[in-house]
Design a protein around this motif. Sequence first.
Motif, PDB file in Angstrom:
ATOM      1  N   LEU A 152       0.842  -1.207   0.000  1.00 30.53           N
ATOM      2  CA  LEU A 152       0.000   0.000   0.000  1.00 30.53           C
ATOM      3  C   LEU A 152       0.872   1.251   0.000  1.00 30.53           C
ATOM      4  CD1 LEU A 152      -2.986   0.699   2.365  1.00 30.53           C
ATOM      5  CD2 LEU A 152      -1.033   2.224   2.394  1.00 30.53           C
ATOM      6  N   ALA A 153       1.920   1.233   0.820  1.00 29.52           N
ATOM      7  CA  ALA A 153       2.807   2.392   0.876  1.00 29.52           C
ATOM      8  C   ALA A 153       3.467   2.622  -0.475  1.00 29.52           C
ATOM      9  CB  ALA A 153       3.863   2.189   1.960  1.00 29.52           C
ATOM     10  N   GLY A 154       3.823   1.560  -1.164  1.00 33.18           N
ATOM     11  CA  GLY A 154       4.404   1.709  -2.489  1.00 33.18           C
ATOM     12  C   GLY A 154       3.454   2.380  -3.455  1.00 33.18           C
ATOM     13  N   VAL A 155       2.196   1.980  -3.423  1.00 33.37           N
ATOM     14  CA  VAL A 155       1.180   2.607  -4.271  1.00 33.37           C
ATOM     15  C   VAL A 155       1.063   4.091  -3.941  1.00 33.37           C
ATOM     16  CG1 VAL A 155      -1.296   2.679  -4.767  1.00 33.37           C
ATOM     17  CG2 VAL A 155      -0.104   0.485  -4.660  1.00 33.37           C
ATOM     18  N   ALA A 156       1.000   4.407  -2.651  1.00 36.05           N
ATOM     19  CA  ALA A 156       0.839   5.799  -2.224  1.00 36.05           C
ATOM     20  C   ALA A 156       2.029   6.648  -2.654  1.00 36.05           C
ATOM     21  CB  ALA A 156       0.665   5.854  -0.708  1.00 36.05           C
ATOM     22  N   VAL A 157       3.231   6.142  -2.453  1.00 35.09           N
ATOM     23  CA  VAL A 157       4.434   6.898  -2.787  1.00 35.09           C
ATOM     24  C   VAL A 157       4.557   7.090  -4.292  1.00 35.09           C
ATOM     25  CG1 VAL A 157       6.949   6.812  -2.779  1.00 35.09           C
ATOM     26  CG2 VAL A 157       5.684   6.244  -0.705  1.00 35.09           C
ATOM     27  N   ALA A 158       4.395   6.005  -5.045  1.00 33.82           N
ATOM     28  CA  ALA A 158       4.558   6.090  -6.497  1.00 33.82           C
ATOM     29  C   ALA A 158       3.548   7.043  -7.117  1.00 33.82           C
ATOM     30  CB  ALA A 158       4.432   4.699  -7.114  1.00 33.82           C
ATOM     31  N   GLY A 159       2.302   6.957  -6.663  1.00 37.75           N
ATOM     32  CA  GLY A 159       1.277   7.844  -7.206  1.00 37.75           C
ATOM     33  C   GLY A 159       1.530   9.296  -6.868  1.00 37.75           C
ATOM     34  N   ALA A 160       1.950   9.552  -5.635  1.00 35.57           N
ATOM     35  CA  ALA A 160       2.217  10.934  -5.220  1.00 35.57           C
ATOM     36  C   ALA A 160       3.366  11.538  -6.015  1.00 35.57           C
ATOM     37  CB  ALA A 160       2.523  10.980  -3.730  1.00 35.57           C
ATOM     38  N   LEU A 161       4.426  10.767  -6.223  1.00 34.77           N
ATOM     39  CA  LEU A 161       5.570  11.291  -6.965  1.00 34.77           C
ATOM     40  C   LEU A 161       5.234  11.521  -8.435  1.00 34.77           C
ATOM     41  CD1 LEU A 161       8.523   9.212  -5.469  1.00 34.77           C
ATOM     42  CD2 LEU A 161       7.841  11.553  -4.924  1.00 34.77           C
ATOM     43  N   SER A 162       4.423  10.655  -9.005  1.00 34.58           N
ATOM     44  CA  SER A 162       4.013  10.858 -10.396  1.00 34.58           C
ATOM     45  C   SER A 162       3.305  12.191 -10.555  1.00 34.58           C
ATOM     46  CB  SER A 162       3.102   9.718 -10.857  1.00 34.58           C
ATOM     47  OG  SER A 162       3.814   8.517 -10.966  1.00 34.58           O
ATOM     48  N   ARG A 163       2.410  12.486  -9.606  1.00 39.01           N
ATOM     49  CA  ARG A 163       1.650  13.730  -9.698  1.00 39.01           C
ATOM     50  C   ARG A 163       2.497  14.948  -9.344  1.00 39.01           C
ATOM     51  NH1 ARG A 163      -1.867  10.184  -7.074  1.00 39.01           N
ATOM     52  NH2 ARG A 163      -1.384  11.113  -5.035  1.00 39.01           N
ATOM     53  N   ALA A 164       3.263  14.854  -8.271  1.00 39.41           N
ATOM     54  CA  ALA A 164       3.970  16.028  -7.767  1.00 39.41           C
ATOM     55  C   ALA A 164       5.255  16.336  -8.528  1.00 39.41           C
ATOM     56  CB  ALA A 164       4.295  15.841  -6.276  1.00 39.41           C
ATOM     57  N   ALA A 165       5.912  15.303  -9.049  1.00 41.06           N
ATOM     58  CA  ALA A 165       7.192  15.521  -9.725  1.00 41.06           C
ATOM     59  C   ALA A 165       7.088  15.382 -11.234  1.00 41.06           C
ATOM     60  CB  ALA A 165       8.238  14.544  -9.191  1.00 41.06           C
ATOM     61  N   GLY A 166       5.953  14.887 -11.720  1.00 39.11           N
ATOM     62  CA  GLY A 166       5.775  14.773 -13.158  1.00 39.11           C
ATOM     63  C   GLY A 166       6.637  13.717 -13.807  1.00 39.11           C
ATOM     64  N   VAL A 167       6.866  12.594 -13.105  1.00 38.05           N
ATOM     65  CA  VAL A 167       7.641  11.498 -13.675  1.00 38.05           C
ATOM     66  C   VAL A 167       6.803  10.231 -13.677  1.00 38.05           C
ATOM     67  CG1 VAL A 167       9.857  12.435 -12.924  1.00 38.05           C
ATOM     68  CG2 VAL A 167       8.630  10.865 -11.423  1.00 38.05           C
ATOM     69  N   ASP A 168       7.092   9.340 -14.602  1.00 41.35           N
ATOM     70  CA  ASP A 168       6.451   8.035 -14.610  1.00 41.35           C
ATOM     71  C   ASP A 168       7.134   7.162 -13.563  1.00 41.35           C
ATOM     72  OD1 ASP A 168       4.692   8.667 -16.651  1.00 41.35           O
ATOM     73  OD2 ASP A 168       6.084   8.034 -18.216  1.00 41.35           O
ATOM     74  N   THR A 169       6.335   6.506 -12.741  1.00 48.13           N
ATOM     75  CA  THR A 169       6.865   5.616 -11.715  1.00 48.13           C
ATOM     76  C   THR A 169       6.273   4.232 -11.890  1.00 48.13           C
ATOM     77  OG1 THR A 169       5.104   6.236 -10.182  1.00 48.13           O
ATOM     78  CG2 THR A 169       7.178   7.467 -10.028  1.00 48.13           C
ATOM     79  N   ALA A 170       6.948   3.255 -11.332  1.00 40.98           N
ATOM     80  CA  ALA A 170       6.446   1.883 -11.321  1.00 40.98           C
ATOM     81  C   ALA A 170       6.907   1.233 -10.025  1.00 40.98           C
ATOM     82  CB  ALA A 170       6.957   1.104 -12.533  1.00 40.98           C
ATOM     83  N   LEU A 171       6.350   0.077  -9.740  1.00 41.42           N
ATOM     84  CA  LEU A 171       6.685  -0.648  -8.526  1.00 41.42           C
ATOM     85  C   LEU A 171       7.314  -1.987  -8.872  1.00 41.42           C
ATOM     86  CD1 LEU A 171       3.355   0.055  -6.650  1.00 41.42           C
ATOM     87  CD2 LEU A 171       5.592   1.027  -6.079  1.00 41.42           C
ATOM     88  N   LYS A 172       8.391  -2.305  -8.193  1.00 36.28           N
ATOM     89  CA  LYS A 172       8.998  -3.625  -8.294  1.00 36.28           C
ATOM     90  C   LYS A 172       8.665  -4.366  -7.017  1.00 36.28           C
ATOM     91  CE  LYS A 172      13.454  -5.967  -8.525  1.00 36.28           C
ATOM     92  NZ  LYS A 172      14.917  -5.785  -8.428  1.00 36.28           N
ATOM     93  N   TRP A 173       8.048  -5.523  -7.157  1.00 33.87           N
ATOM     94  CA  TRP A 173       7.634  -6.263  -5.959  1.00 33.87           C
ATOM     95  C   TRP A 173       8.860  -6.608  -5.109  1.00 33.87           C
ATOM     96  CZ3 TRP A 173       8.557 -10.761  -3.388  1.00 33.87           C
ATOM     97  CH2 TRP A 173       7.609 -11.136  -2.438  1.00 33.87           C
ATOM     98  N   PRO A 174       8.767  -6.442  -3.764  1.00 31.73           N
ATOM     99  CA  PRO A 174       7.560  -5.994  -3.080  1.00 31.73           C
ATOM    100  C   PRO A 174       7.517  -4.499  -2.778  1.00 31.73           C
ATOM    101  CG  PRO A 174       9.102  -6.883  -1.492  1.00 31.73           C
ATOM    102  CD  PRO A 174       9.763  -7.014  -2.837  1.00 31.73           C
TER     103      PRO A 174
END
Length: 289
Positions: free
Chosen positions: A110-132
Amino acid sequence: MSTSPGRWSDLDRPPLRAEALRSALIRPGGLWTRLRVVETTGSTNADLAAAAAAGEAAPGEVLVAEEQTSGKGRLGRGWSAPARSGLFFSVLLDPGPEVPAERLPWLPLLAGVAVAGALSRAAGVDTALKWPNDVLVTVEGEERKLGGILAERTPTGAVVLGVGLNVSLRADELPVPGAGSLTLAGAAGTDRDPLLRAVLRSLDAWYTGWVAAGGDPATGGDPAVGPVRDAYAAGCATLGRAVRAELPGGGELRGTAVALDGEGRLVIQEADGARRPVGAGDIVHLRAT
């Protein structure tokens, strides 16, 4: 008196504005109850866990360090970066009896989802998650690790959730070749104050919705986005990839990452069609051949 520049004198890396952060993030009824910024420490996770054990920290506390000298990564690895070059913080959370123990492994996802989404919006970069729990960005056409998340249980049952993110690291400052930063990914902005506000607000929304649903990843999450499970699957660069899982204690497993199970484990399908869930270990993304 020495005139040589110190590690705190980089004008491109101003200090965080603690009072402004508190004003923006701490509100009645909100998740965050206290926010502290320290100049340097060994590990915010270790400090916050010790404070919680001593009764000096309550759920909702945020501890941010301008510099970590002994930051903690997964599997006991270290995490370090130049002063004021990133976001290094830990939060104390207590899901309580509303969230069954078997659903707690979803918290770092969940924290990964929250962080990645926030950075995409605030910094204007594409992010992704590598498990876990790795956050990825693309630098010169390659996947690079921007940061990671570490969750540790306390003796009282609360969770210390640590986040480390590379913001302004330059190429010659990277700790390992596979690392990246927002700067190297071409971020529209690298001011750490709005980035930290965005990440903590996003974590508040995702965590609060997840706890309200009893930790059910299929229904709980950010009401404005959707359930945790769906959001993680949509943003996970590991799913659908050929991978090698380096398992604790030795040994490895190769196959295709095909799904997440109900406990947040990565399901790997081997060449013979057998499916095996992996709950811990290092995952290596393999190149298609």
